[in-house]
Design a protein around this motif. Structure first.
Motif, PDB file in Angstrom:
ATOM      1  N   VAL A   1      39.818  -0.534  16.238  1.00  0.00           N
ATOM      2  CA  VAL A   1      38.367  -0.314  16.133  1.00  0.00           C
ATOM      3  C   VAL A   1      37.617  -1.295  17.031  1.00  0.00           C
ATOM      4  CG1 VAL A   1      36.393  -0.467  14.580  1.00  0.00           C
ATOM      5  CG2 VAL A   1      38.473   0.696  13.838  1.00  0.00           C
ATOM      6  N   TRP A   2      38.054  -2.559  17.001  1.00  0.00           N
ATOM      7  CA  TRP A   2      37.376  -3.581  17.801  1.00  0.00           C
ATOM      8  C   TRP A   2      37.434  -3.227  19.287  1.00  0.00           C
ATOM      9  CZ3 TRP A   2      40.338  -6.652  21.219  1.00  0.00           C
ATOM     10  CH2 TRP A   2      39.604  -7.617  21.914  1.00  0.00           C
ATOM     11  N   PHE A   3      38.608  -2.847  19.778  1.00  0.00           N
ATOM     12  CA  PHE A   3      38.748  -2.581  21.219  1.00  0.00           C
ATOM     13  C   PHE A   3      37.931  -1.359  21.643  1.00  0.00           C
ATOM     14  CE2 PHE A   3      40.692  -0.687  24.989  1.00  0.00           C
ATOM     15  CZ  PHE A   3      40.661  -1.783  25.840  1.00  0.00           C
ATOM     16  N   PHE A   4      38.077  -0.251  20.925  1.00  0.00           N
ATOM     17  CA  PHE A   4      37.455   0.980  21.409  1.00  0.00           C
ATOM     18  C   PHE A   4      35.960   1.063  21.106  1.00  0.00           C
ATOM     19  CE2 PHE A   4      41.903   2.179  21.718  1.00  0.00           C
ATOM     20  CZ  PHE A   4      41.905   2.724  22.997  1.00  0.00           C
ATOM     21  N   ARG A   5      35.496   0.222  20.165  1.00  0.00           N
ATOM     22  CA  ARG A   5      34.046   0.233  19.960  1.00  0.00           C
ATOM     23  C   ARG A   5      33.333  -0.719  20.904  1.00  0.00           C
ATOM     24  NH1 ARG A   5      31.612   0.830  14.098  1.00  0.00           N
ATOM     25  NH2 ARG A   5      32.066  -1.386  14.050  1.00  0.00           N
ATOM     26  N   ASN A   6      34.107  -1.600  21.564  1.00  0.00           N
ATOM     27  CA  ASN A   6      33.482  -2.588  22.442  1.00  0.00           C
ATOM     28  C   ASN A   6      33.761  -2.335  23.917  1.00  0.00           C
ATOM     29  OD1 ASN A   6      32.158  -4.565  20.605  1.00  0.00           O
ATOM     30  ND2 ASN A   6      34.196  -4.491  19.723  1.00  0.00           N
ATOM     31  N   THR A   7      34.322  -1.171  24.244  1.00  0.00           N
ATOM     32  CA  THR A   7      34.584  -0.820  25.644  1.00  0.00           C
ATOM     33  C   THR A   7      33.792   0.439  25.963  1.00  0.00           C
ATOM     34  OG1 THR A   7      36.827  -1.550  25.193  1.00  0.00           O
ATOM     35  CG2 THR A   7      36.446  -0.538  27.319  1.00  0.00           C
ATOM     36  N   PRO A   8      33.113   0.461  27.107  1.00  0.00           N
ATOM     37  CA  PRO A   8      32.359   1.681  27.453  1.00  0.00           C
ATOM     38  C   PRO A   8      33.307   2.867  27.644  1.00  0.00           C
ATOM     39  CG  PRO A   8      31.813  -0.120  28.949  1.00  0.00           C
ATOM     40  CD  PRO A   8      32.953  -0.580  28.115  1.00  0.00           C
ATOM     41  N   LEU A   9      32.869   4.028  27.213  1.00  0.00           N
ATOM     42  CA  LEU A   9      33.705   5.229  27.316  1.00  0.00           C
ATOM     43  C   LEU A   9      34.096   5.513  28.766  1.00  0.00           C
ATOM     44  CD1 LEU A   9      35.044   7.719  26.141  1.00  0.00           C
ATOM     45  CD2 LEU A   9      32.853   8.863  26.150  1.00  0.00           C
ATOM     46  N   LEU A  10      33.155   5.284  29.665  1.00  0.00           N
ATOM     47  CA  LEU A  10      33.420   5.541  31.085  1.00  0.00           C
ATOM     48  C   LEU A  10      34.643   4.756  31.559  1.00  0.00           C
ATOM     49  CD1 LEU A  10      32.215   7.067  33.490  1.00  0.00           C
ATOM     50  CD2 LEU A  10      30.924   5.033  34.033  1.00  0.00           C
TER      51      LEU A  10
END
Lengths: 253, 240
Positions: B83-92
């Motif tokens: 959760v931490w990684f994918f919520r803090n990285t832009p989707l692009l």
């Protein structure tokens, strides 16, 4: 009386109509619209400075006008709307003069003549593939930059191929370098530049089209267009264009 | 009544803007409408990517939500890191990493690279939505089920999950709408979804503005249909 009024209004409009040329000088800056990169015509160096053949020409243009030069970078597919909505003064971005585009913008006389060619991966083709061979190849994937004459040429000349459209030229070339596309259809000078820079890329050198590059301005300002035409003619006869071609390794007419 | 007035106001505003813009930008709709097949193709790809990603991200969300509620510390940490990684990285950036990074190793095509990137990204949000839904279930009910001698698996499938879904439904539908809109970012790896098709038509006809407007209307239409049907389902499922 009526005729007099009409003439008076006409004179008034002509007098109050300021050319963009005066706007630029009053503002003290010439704003050039370009997309991310098309070396050797324009691109960004390691320090983030704009460099290239057209960048040098634009700087000369600004020097004569006595103003600074500003580069406004937009995506290629939005460059004409950006000019029309006044984000910059001219498109000086290796744009091919086409009658379709000329319905939306005005073009100057050409400053370079180029052609579309094929950029390929030397791992994929051991010898330069000819158009006649590529045309009938099964499952050919072609990468192009979105909205360029390269895309239009690829769609017209390779009707059976799968065409993938990338935002920038470099991204499209990257597809060929990593084997995600078989070839790229692109301006000859860019293909030559990339072939020299990267050992895995090569250009067939075969010109599929012949195209003139010109500067685009908003419609309705013939005064400014006239000045730009004069500048290009002068740059050609004075030898500046030849000198810059030599400097940046631009192989074109 | 106030709704009708609001809608009329918005329409009037849009019309006024249209007139103002058409003074500097001559609209040309004929050119764009001729390419309607391309818009439909793009819309179909957008829907395909969204539906596949929705299913995968829901299961990812479910799995990681369970991880985060698990008794094993290792699984809890795994869930938090995800959760931490994918919520803090832009989707692009995730899309670019998936396609040019991981996709190079596994020879992933553009469609699956987009699906995987979108699923991982939206899955992180789904995890939090489902977890909070599960946590909102009354503790007393779980204890009651336990004292009745139900197994942990039975408690989850018959007590926690049905209620958690009901509680999570509104944010889940919101996430679904986000997913459809986020899928437009896949155009960066040249996936021919709706946004990319709109840009292609825009450059081919040199009528970008018209083309973007059509794209916007198509997005609003599908997302509105989803929000609207979501509201109906919510009403059906809500407890009396």
């Amino acid at each position: 009386m009526k005729r007099f009024l009409v003439i008076a209004i006409l004179i008034a409009t002509v007098l109050t109509f300021a050319s963009l040329l005066e706007d630029i000088q009053a503002r003290g800056a010439l704003r050039i619209g370009q997309d991310q990169g098309y070396m050797p015509l324009y691109g960004t160096d390691e320090k983030g400075e704009r460099v290239g053949f057209e960048v040098d020409l634009a700087k000369k243009m600004a020097e004569i006008l006595g103003v600074k030069v500003e580069f406004v970078i937009v995506n290629w597919d939005g460059i004409i709307p950006a000019l029309i909505s006044g984000k910059f003064d001219i498109i000086f971005s290796g744009m091919t003069i086409t009658p379709e585009r000329a319905l939306k913008v005005n073009f100057t006389i050409p400053y370079l003549t180029i052609g579309q060619t094929v950029l390929y991966n030397v791992k994929k083709f051991s010898s330069p593939p000819k158009y006649s061979e590529l045309k009938d190849m099964d499952k050919l994937t072609i990468s192009v930059q979105l909205g360029t004459t390269g895309e239009f040429a690829a769609r017209r000349l390779f009707p059976n191929a799968k065409i993938i459209t990338l935002e920038t030229m470099d991204e499209a070339a990257f597809q060929v370098a990593t084997g995600r596309a078989d070839i790229m259809v692109v301006d000859s000078i860019y293909a030559q530049y990339m072939a020299k820079k990267y050992p895995q890329l090569a250009s067939t050198g075969e010109l599929l089209t012949k195209e003139d590059l010109g500067i685009a301005v908003k419609k309705g300002d013939l005064e400014f267009l006239q000045w730009l035409n004069t500048f290009i003619r002068w740059a050609k006869t004075s030898g500046l264009v030849e000198e810059l071609k030599e400097k940046w390794g631009v192989e074109a007419e | 009544m106030s709704k009708i007035l609001a809608v009329a106001g918005v329409i009037a505003l849009v019309a006024a803007m249209y007139v103002a813009i058409s003074k500097v930008y001559p609209f040309n709709w004929n050119l764009v409408v001729r390419y309607y097949i391309l818009f439909m193709k793009g819309l179909l790809i957008t829907l395909k990517v969204s539906v596949v990603s929705l299913v995968i991200s829901f299961f990812l969300g479910l799995i990681f939500a369970l991880f985060r509620r698990s008794h094993f510390e290792f699984l809890q940490d795994l869930g938090s890191i995800y959760v931490w990684f994918f919520r803090n990285t832009p989707l692009l950036v995730i899309i670019l990493l998936t396609y040019y990074g991981v996709g190079t190793i596994f020879q992933m095509n553009r469609f699956w690279a987009s699906v995987i990137a979108l699923s991982l990204f939206e899955g992180a949000y789904m995890t939090e939505i489902l977890r909070s839904g599960m946590e909102a279930v009354d503790k007393g009910e779980i204890e009651a089920a336990r004292s009745l001698g139900m197994s942990e698996f039975q408690i989850f499938t018959t007590v926690i999950f049905p209620q958690a879904i009901r509680i999570s439904l509104p944010p889940l539908i919101g996430q679904m709408v986000s997913l459809i809109k986020d899928s437009s970012l896949a155009s960066v790896i040249a996936l021919e979804e709706l946004t990319m098709m709109g840009r292609q038509v825009g450059t081919r006809t040199l009528a970008s503005f018209e083309s973007y407007l059509i794209v916007a209307v198509l997005y609003v239409t599908i997302t509105s249909i989803i929000s609207f049907s979501g509201r109906i389902i919510e009403r059906r499922l809500s407890l009396p």
